[in-house]
Design a protein around this motif. Structure first.
Motif, PDB file in Angstrom:
ATOM      1  N   ARG A  11      -8.444  -7.819 -13.862  1.00 19.62           N
ATOM      2  CA  ARG A  11      -7.879  -7.110 -12.710  1.00 19.62           C
ATOM      3  C   ARG A  11      -6.372  -6.947 -12.815  1.00 19.62           C
ATOM      4  NH1 ARG A  11      -9.925 -10.712  -7.835  1.00 19.62           N
ATOM      5  NH2 ARG A  11      -9.462 -12.316  -9.390  1.00 19.62           N
ATOM      6  N   GLU A  46      -4.812   3.843 -15.430  1.00 19.02           N
ATOM      7  CA  GLU A  46      -5.872   3.337 -16.293  1.00 19.02           C
ATOM      8  C   GLU A  46      -5.366   2.139 -17.082  1.00 19.02           C
ATOM      9  OE1 GLU A  46      -6.144   6.813 -18.576  1.00 19.02           O
ATOM     10  OE2 GLU A  46      -7.597   7.826 -17.264  1.00 19.02           O
ATOM     11  N   THR A  94      -9.291  -7.617  -4.831  1.00 20.53           N
ATOM     12  CA  THR A  94     -10.198  -6.784  -5.622  1.00 20.53           C
ATOM     13  C   THR A  94      -9.472  -5.747  -6.462  1.00 20.53           C
ATOM     14  OG1 THR A  94     -10.396  -5.119  -3.886  1.00 20.53           O
ATOM     15  CG2 THR A  94     -11.917  -7.000  -3.802  1.00 20.53           C
ATOM     16  N   ARG A  95      -8.236  -5.454  -6.134  1.00 14.46           N
ATOM     17  CA  ARG A  95      -7.462  -4.356  -6.729  1.00 14.46           C
ATOM     18  C   ARG A  95      -8.084  -2.997  -6.397  1.00 14.46           C
ATOM     19  NH1 ARG A  95      -3.163  -5.900 -10.008  1.00 14.46           N
ATOM     20  NH2 ARG A  95      -2.518  -3.772  -9.622  1.00 14.46           N
ATOM     21  N   ASN A  96      -8.877  -2.927  -5.350  1.00 13.87           N
ATOM     22  CA  ASN A  96      -9.467  -1.673  -4.890  1.00 13.87           C
ATOM     23  C   ASN A  96      -8.420  -0.919  -4.086  1.00 13.87           C
ATOM     24  OD1 ASN A  96     -10.894   0.389  -3.672  1.00 13.87           O
ATOM     25  ND2 ASN A  96     -12.705  -0.869  -3.265  1.00 13.87           N
ATOM     26  N   LEU A  97      -8.020   0.261  -4.568  1.00 14.10           N
ATOM     27  CA  LEU A  97      -6.953   1.011  -3.922  1.00 14.10           C
ATOM     28  C   LEU A  97      -7.334   1.508  -2.533  1.00 14.10           C
ATOM     29  CD1 LEU A  97      -5.520   3.075  -6.915  1.00 14.10           C
ATOM     30  CD2 LEU A  97      -4.680   0.940  -5.934  1.00 14.10           C
ATOM     31  N   ALA A  98      -8.633   1.446  -2.197  1.00 16.09           N
ATOM     32  CA  ALA A  98      -9.043   1.859  -0.863  1.00 16.09           C
ATOM     33  C   ALA A  98      -8.456   0.957   0.205  1.00 16.09           C
ATOM     34  CB  ALA A  98     -10.564   1.861  -0.759  1.00 16.09           C
ATOM     35  N   PHE A  99      -8.039  -0.241  -0.169  1.00 19.71           N
ATOM     36  CA  PHE A  99      -7.488  -1.187   0.797  1.00 19.71           C
ATOM     37  C   PHE A  99      -5.962  -1.127   0.845  1.00 19.71           C
ATOM     38  CE2 PHE A  99     -11.561  -3.091  -0.532  1.00 19.71           C
ATOM     39  CZ  PHE A  99     -12.206  -3.068   0.704  1.00 19.71           C
ATOM     40  N   GLU A 100      -5.351  -0.215   0.090  1.00 24.06           N
ATOM     41  CA  GLU A 100      -3.897  -0.053   0.125  1.00 24.06           C
ATOM     42  C   GLU A 100      -3.531   0.946   1.212  1.00 24.06           C
ATOM     43  OE1 GLU A 100      -1.543  -1.626  -1.583  1.00 24.06           O
ATOM     44  OE2 GLU A 100      -3.070  -2.887  -2.494  1.00 24.06           O
TER      45      GLU A 100
END
Length: 351
Positions: free
Chosen positions: A37, A46, A344-350
């Protein structure tokens, strides 16, 4: 033995201490892997390297590295015929941000144990991970401790964290003293204020353990990058501030016979263009310098080939002879029913 631990945020070891990095093969590459991650990414977001590729390494060759940026650090690492000195390579575990790095160093914890992953300290468990100053006090309630830092998260009552427990009862009695400067005139001036306050306290009061933190190098790295003249000037500046602190405890050794251990470390390096947080070699590379005024170093500080950040506190306490109590109340202090998995490094949470 008394302790002065100096925390220099964001110092690239290959720029500040190139001769030492070139001389020790353990500085060449990380000794443990990184969570996928926290791999470096390219401009498209990427992964910059594949899952089996080595981390990026933009270390300056010795012939290109600037010389004599940090004479105080070099003198501490070398030692002399009177005082023991040593430098041990240390590899930070990503994410290489300040909060997880300093939390690990100052509390002897992995990221999972203290649950600190970002500078926001979301969901941290530092209350169950006492810091090095608190452990000195817990081992001997007659001990006096000191903390001075520009970053609010270290010891300011209005800051995040805190990395160093406030222990307000001891502050009222003067056994624990803290200082956080005004930042309105910039980090360099704030670092100066921290150095002036801490130097006076060290020289005239001689606490049993002290943590002093300087932020100017990290600020210069973010603003100008590690390839800049401003970054090199910032290293020179904190090196000179470090000299003032060391001079204070050396005076106490010379005039009062006190036994002082000086330790210096950093939490991460900087990319050539500035910034950190991922797994590049020049960002993960750190060090622990230890120097005992007027005597050889204990074996515990010279026996490791390489360190992890969560080992620093325990080795320093061991060198000081600080022993912790034993606790057999089953279940006390245990955090239950929450799986600490990190971000999670999920950008949806930024946002």
């Amino acid at each position: 033995m008394k302790l002065l631990l100096i925390c220099l945020d964001g110092v690239r070891a290959d720029i500040a201490l190139p001769e030492f990095v070139a001389a020790d093969p353990h500085f060449a590459k990380p000794d443990h892997g990184a969570d996928p991650r926290f791999r470096a990414v390219n401009d498209k977001g990427e992964p910059a390297v594949g899952p089996h590729d080595p981390p990026l390494d933009r270390t300056l060759p010795l012939e290109e590295a600037p010389k004599n940026l940090a004479p105080t650090l070099a003198r501490l690492a070398r030692g002399d015929e009177h005082s023991g000195g040593h430098i041990t390579p240390m590899w930070m575990t990503p994410p290489t941000d300040s909060a997880p790095g300093w939390s690990s160093i100052l509390t002897g914890s992995t990221h999972e144990e203290c649950n600190v992953w970002w500078n926001e300290f979301v969901g941290h468990d530092l209350a169950r991970r006492p810091d090095i100053l608190s452990r000195v006090y817990f081992a001997n309630p007659a001990a006096r401790t000191l903390a001075a830092a520009t970053w609010e998260a270290f010891c300011a009552p209005h800051g995040l964290g805190p990395l160093l427990q406030h222990r307000f009862d001891q502050q009222r009695t003067g056994q624990h003293q803290t200082f956080h400067p005004d930042l309105k005139d910039g980090l360099d001036r704030a670092d100066d204020d921290v150095a002036h306050w801490a130097t006076w306290k060290l020289l005239h009061e001689g606490p049993d353990a002290a943590v002093v933190y300087f932020e100017g190098v990290d600020g210069a790295g973010h603003a100008h990058g590690a390839d800049s003249q401003q970054y090199r000037d910032a290293i020179r500046h904190v090196d000179e501030l470090t000299r003032h602190l060391v001079k204070a405890v050396a005076e106490r050794h010379e005039q009062l016979g006190e036994d002082w251990l000086v330790a210096v470390t950093t939490d991460h390096g900087h990319k050539p263009e500035g910034g950190h947080g991922e797994d590049e070699v020049e960002v993960r590379r750190s060090f622990l310098i230890t120097h005992r005024i007027g005597a050889p170093l204990p074996d515990v500080l010279t026996s490791r080939d390489v360190l992890h950040s969560e080992q620093v506190m325990w080795d320093l306490l061991d060198a000081m002879g600080v022993r912790q109590g034993s606790y057999d109340a089953e279940g006390v202090g245990v955090l239950r029913d929450i799986e600490q998995v990190g971000p999670t490094r999920n950008l949806a949470f930024e946002w």
